[in-house]
Scaffold this motif. Structure first.
Motif, PDB file in Angstrom:
ATOM      1  N   GLN A 222       0.405  -1.158  -0.576  1.00 49.54           N
ATOM      2  CA  GLN A 222       0.212   0.479  -0.044  1.00 49.54           C
ATOM      3  C   GLN A 222       0.972   1.124  -0.166  1.00 49.54           C
ATOM      4  O   GLN A 222       0.419   2.313   0.501  1.00 49.54           O
ATOM      5  N   LYS A 223       2.029   1.079  -0.468  1.00 42.30           N
ATOM      6  CA  LYS A 223       3.277   2.156  -0.499  1.00 42.30           C
ATOM      7  C   LYS A 223       2.838   3.433  -1.799  1.00 42.30           C
ATOM      8  O   LYS A 223       3.148   4.417  -1.460  1.00 42.30           O
ATOM      9  N   LEU A 224       1.840   3.117  -2.595  1.00 41.52           N
ATOM     10  CA  LEU A 224       1.308   3.661  -4.015  1.00 41.52           C
ATOM     11  C   LEU A 224       0.143   4.527  -3.627  1.00 41.52           C
ATOM     12  O   LEU A 224      -0.354   5.189  -5.078  1.00 41.52           O
ATOM     13  N   ASP A 225      -0.868   4.007  -2.679  1.00 45.52           N
ATOM     14  CA  ASP A 225      -2.279   4.014  -2.554  1.00 45.52           C
ATOM     15  C   ASP A 225      -2.789   5.678  -2.943  1.00 45.52           C
ATOM     16  O   ASP A 225      -3.552   6.270  -3.087  1.00 45.52           O
ATOM     17  N   LYS A 226      -1.878   6.648  -1.826  1.00 45.66           N
ATOM     18  CA  LYS A 226      -1.858   8.038  -1.567  1.00 45.66           C
ATOM     19  C   LYS A 226      -0.598   9.232  -1.515  1.00 45.66           C
ATOM     20  O   LYS A 226      -0.432   9.893  -0.682  1.00 45.66           O
ATOM     21  N   LEU A 227      -0.228   9.115  -2.634  1.00 47.39           N
ATOM     22  CA  LEU A 227       0.870   9.455  -3.044  1.00 47.39           C
ATOM     23  C   LEU A 227       0.406  10.637  -3.490  1.00 47.39           C
ATOM     24  O   LEU A 227      -1.142  10.730  -3.873  1.00 47.39           O
ATOM     25  N   ALA A 228       1.070  11.655  -3.195  1.00 49.59           N
ATOM     26  CA  ALA A 228       0.922  13.102  -4.069  1.00 49.59           C
ATOM     27  C   ALA A 228       1.482  12.985  -5.853  1.00 49.59           C
ATOM     28  O   ALA A 228       0.663  13.805  -6.350  1.00 49.59           O
ATOM     29  N   GLY A 229       1.658  12.568  -6.204  1.00 52.15           N
ATOM     30  CA  GLY A 229       2.718  12.325  -7.192  1.00 52.15           C
ATOM     31  C   GLY A 229       3.353  11.730  -8.010  1.00 52.15           C
ATOM     32  O   GLY A 229       4.129  10.907  -6.314  1.00 52.15           O
ATOM     33  N   LEU A 230       3.607  10.920  -8.908  1.00 47.21           N
ATOM     34  CA  LEU A 230       4.864  10.474  -9.037  1.00 47.21           C
ATOM     35  C   LEU A 230       5.562  10.057  -9.916  1.00 47.21           C
ATOM     36  O   LEU A 230       5.196  10.817 -11.235  1.00 47.21           O
ATOM     37  N   ILE A 231       6.938  10.383  -9.994  1.00 46.96           N
ATOM     38  CA  ILE A 231       7.923  10.685 -10.637  1.00 46.96           C
ATOM     39  C   ILE A 231       8.776   9.789 -11.471  1.00 46.96           C
ATOM     40  O   ILE A 231       9.316   9.154 -10.484  1.00 46.96           O
ATOM     41  N   VAL A 232       9.112   9.360 -12.712  1.00 48.94           N
ATOM     42  CA  VAL A 232       9.722   8.094 -13.339  1.00 48.94           C
ATOM     43  C   VAL A 232      11.185   8.801 -13.589  1.00 48.94           C
ATOM     44  O   VAL A 232      10.732   9.709 -15.270  1.00 48.94           O
ATOM     45  N   GLY A 233      11.940   8.138 -13.149  1.00 43.97           N
ATOM     46  CA  GLY A 233      13.315   9.395 -13.724  1.00 43.97           C
ATOM     47  C   GLY A 233      14.194   7.854 -14.998  1.00 43.97           C
ATOM     48  O   GLY A 233      13.368   6.895 -15.318  1.00 43.97           O
ATOM     49  N   GLU A 251       4.929   0.961 -19.090  1.00 38.91           N
ATOM     50  CA  GLU A 251       3.464   0.362 -18.430  1.00 38.91           C
ATOM     51  C   GLU A 251       3.268  -0.894 -17.454  1.00 38.91           C
ATOM     52  O   GLU A 251       2.189  -0.708 -16.683  1.00 38.91           O
ATOM     53  N   ILE A 252       3.914  -0.897 -17.497  1.00 38.89           N
ATOM     54  CA  ILE A 252       4.235  -1.828 -15.886  1.00 38.89           C
ATOM     55  C   ILE A 252       4.759  -0.959 -14.808  1.00 38.89           C
ATOM     56  O   ILE A 252       3.441  -0.871 -14.017  1.00 38.89           O
ATOM     57  N   ILE A 253       5.174   0.407 -14.866  1.00 44.83           N
ATOM     58  CA  ILE A 253       4.736   1.755 -13.673  1.00 44.83           C
ATOM     59  C   ILE A 253       3.095   1.628 -13.652  1.00 44.83           C
ATOM     60  O   ILE A 253       2.391   1.902 -13.005  1.00 44.83           O
ATOM     61  N   LEU A 254       3.102   1.999 -14.761  1.00 46.87           N
ATOM     62  CA  LEU A 254       1.412   2.693 -15.381  1.00 46.87           C
ATOM     63  C   LEU A 254       0.074   2.043 -14.597  1.00 46.87           C
ATOM     64  O   LEU A 254      -1.172   2.368 -13.901  1.00 46.87           O
ATOM     65  N   ASP A 255       0.334   0.572 -15.087  1.00 48.83           N
ATOM     66  CA  ASP A 255      -0.387  -0.603 -15.025  1.00 48.83           C
ATOM     67  C   ASP A 255      -0.858  -0.609 -13.260  1.00 48.83           C
ATOM     68  O   ASP A 255      -1.670  -0.546 -12.712  1.00 48.83           O
ATOM     69  N   LYS A 256       0.143  -0.074 -12.349  1.00 48.12           N
ATOM     70  CA  LYS A 256       0.085  -0.250 -10.470  1.00 48.12           C
ATOM     71  C   LYS A 256      -0.336   1.055 -10.385  1.00 48.12           C
ATOM     72  O   LYS A 256      -1.038   0.376  -8.737  1.00 48.12           O
ATOM     73  N   VAL A 257      -0.401   1.963 -11.397  1.00 52.44           N
ATOM     74  CA  VAL A 257      -1.511   3.072 -10.336  1.00 52.44           C
ATOM     75  C   VAL A 257      -2.666   3.261 -10.877  1.00 52.44           C
ATOM     76  O   VAL A 257      -2.967   4.469 -10.855  1.00 52.44           O
ATOM     77  N   GLN A 258      -2.891   2.346 -12.096  1.00 53.31           N
ATOM     78  CA  GLN A 258      -3.714   3.393 -13.033  1.00 53.31           C
ATOM     79  C   GLN A 258      -4.962   3.766 -12.028  1.00 53.31           C
ATOM     80  O   GLN A 258      -6.225   4.488 -12.862  1.00 53.31           O
ATOM     81  N   GLU A 259      -5.635   3.041 -10.853  1.00 48.59           N
ATOM     82  CA  GLU A 259      -7.021   3.329 -10.148  1.00 48.59           C
ATOM     83  C   GLU A 259      -6.359   4.870  -9.392  1.00 48.59           C
ATOM     84  O   GLU A 259      -7.334   5.051  -9.277  1.00 48.59           O
ATOM     85  N   PHE A 260      -5.817   5.058  -9.724  1.00 52.13           N
ATOM     86  CA  PHE A 260      -5.474   6.149  -8.201  1.00 52.13           C
ATOM     87  C   PHE A 260      -4.682   7.067  -9.380  1.00 52.13           C
ATOM     88  O   PHE A 260      -5.217   7.366 -10.733  1.00 52.13           O
ATOM     89  N   ASN A 261      -5.290   8.622  -8.235  1.00 57.07           N
ATOM     90  CA  ASN A 261      -5.599   9.525  -9.595  1.00 57.07           C
ATOM     91  C   ASN A 261      -4.691  11.113  -9.908  1.00 57.07           C
ATOM     92  O   ASN A 261      -4.523  11.577  -9.976  1.00 57.07           O
ATOM     93  N   TYR A 262      -3.224  10.532  -8.729  1.00 50.24           N
ATOM     94  CA  TYR A 262      -2.405  11.300  -9.165  1.00 50.24           C
ATOM     95  C   TYR A 262      -1.797  11.997 -10.256  1.00 50.24           C
ATOM     96  O   TYR A 262      -1.743  10.665 -10.634  1.00 50.24           O
ATOM     97  N   PRO A 263      -0.987  12.548 -10.335  1.00 51.23           N
ATOM     98  CA  PRO A 263      -0.273  12.980 -11.483  1.00 51.23           C
ATOM     99  C   PRO A 263       1.193  12.525 -11.741  1.00 51.23           C
ATOM    100  O   PRO A 263       1.992  11.427 -10.569  1.00 51.23           O
ATOM    101  N   VAL A 264       1.581  11.453 -12.873  1.00 51.96           N
ATOM    102  CA  VAL A 264       2.877  10.754 -13.686  1.00 51.96           C
ATOM    103  C   VAL A 264       3.523  11.090 -14.405  1.00 51.96           C
ATOM    104  O   VAL A 264       2.654  11.411 -15.113  1.00 51.96           O
ATOM    105  N   ALA A 265       4.659  11.315 -14.021  1.00 47.76           N
ATOM    106  CA  ALA A 265       5.611  11.778 -15.225  1.00 47.76           C
ATOM    107  C   ALA A 265       6.984  11.057 -15.502  1.00 47.76           C
ATOM    108  O   ALA A 265       7.469  11.115 -14.222  1.00 47.76           O
TER     109      ALA A 265
END
Length: 301
Positions: A222-233, A251-265
């Protein structure tokens, strides 16, 4: 979060090897740091080797402890990453460091120190180029490290069209680092809450299936549930299997956070790349993602 004092010309900094050995090949880094007006103290571990490590666990602990405790040292550089910091983290005494915080600089295996220092002490650190990586560094990466150390403006914007971002805005403390290390310290004293934070991840040399597995571990914890955002380097020198895994790492990364609403860069220039742009870990940031455009703004109280 405590922000260590910024450097000024004439300050003394230390270089130590808390992880893998380097055997002293840091001439360019020494030249650059001296050109910045810094006095450099080179620890015993920089010229030491014990198997794959920069000296025995005892020596690496002693060398880093000395740099952390010395009031004349204003910043501590890890000479390189590799592996080994987790072997000494529980033997370090941060009581003196906590009273007089100083900058700790590194990435990759040094994620152990970043996470431990943030969660146990509430002190900001720098995810940036290490002396061993100065040789392969872009000018921009070293300039960003100089700004971070000397109190320059760290806000950063970029565009990327390689993979679609997820647009949105988020504000929180910047945490994270190397994905493999983050997974390896779960539920340890070096781990902490990800809730309300902006998570940065990067990695090198991993198999696609292992990236998938590590992200499932974070997700199930449950580390990814309540992030304010995700930055992928940078996710560099990746290895596929036969038959292929069938997904890009994005795609692997996005699949794990698809149900959440925070920004992914995606595509942030940090990690095992030439342009390893410095990040102030533990600082509060505003992450804004709009289609191909991403901006990171540091918030100062």
């Amino acid at each position: 979060m405590k922000i260590p004092e910024f450097l000024k010309k004439g300050d003394k900094v230390a270089i130590v090897c808390p992880a893998s050995y380097i055997k002293g090949n840091i001439d360019l880094a020494l030249t650059i740091l001296k050109d910045w007006g810094l006095v450099v103290e080179v620890g015993a571990t920089v010229s030491s080797q014990f198997h794959q490590f920069g000296g025995t666990d005892a020596l690496r602990t002693q060398d880093l402890q000395k740099a952390l405790d010395n009031p004349e040292i204003k910043a501590v550089f890890a000479a390189r990453g590799g592996y080994g910091t987790v072997r000494i983290i529980d033997h370090l005494d941060f009581s003196t460091f906590a009273k007089n915080p100083k900058w700790l600089i590194g990435f990759s295996d040094i994620t152990v120190l970043h996470s431990h220092i943030h969660n146990q002490l509430g002190v900001a650190t720098l995810h940036g180029q290490m002396p061993k990586s100065f040789d392969d560094s872009s000018k921009e990466a070293l300039e960003s490290l100089h700004r971070a150390l000397f109190g320059g403006k760290m806000d950063y914007s970029y565009e990327q069209t390689d993979f679609p971002n997820r647009s949105g805005d988020g504000t929180g403390e910047l945490i994270g680092g190397n994905l493999a290390i983050l997974q390896s310290i779960l539920s340890s004293p070096s781990d902490g809450s990800y809730d309300g934070k902006v998570l940065f991840i990067e990695d090198v040399g991993e198999s696609f299936y292992n990236i998938d597995r590590m992200l499932w571990t974070l997700k199930r914890a449950q580390k990814l549930d309540k992030l304010a955002g995700l930055i992928v380097g940078g996710f560099t020198s990746l290895k596929d299997s036969e038959p292929p895994f069938g997904q890009r790492f994005e795609e692997i990364i996005l699949d794990k956070v698809q149900e959440f609403n925070y920004p992914v860069a995606f595509g942030y220039p940090a990690g095992h790349i030439d342009n390893n742009h410095t990040l102030v870990m533990g600082a509060k940031i505003e992450l804004s993602v709009k289609n191909e455009e991403t901006s990171v703004k540091y918030i100062t109280d």
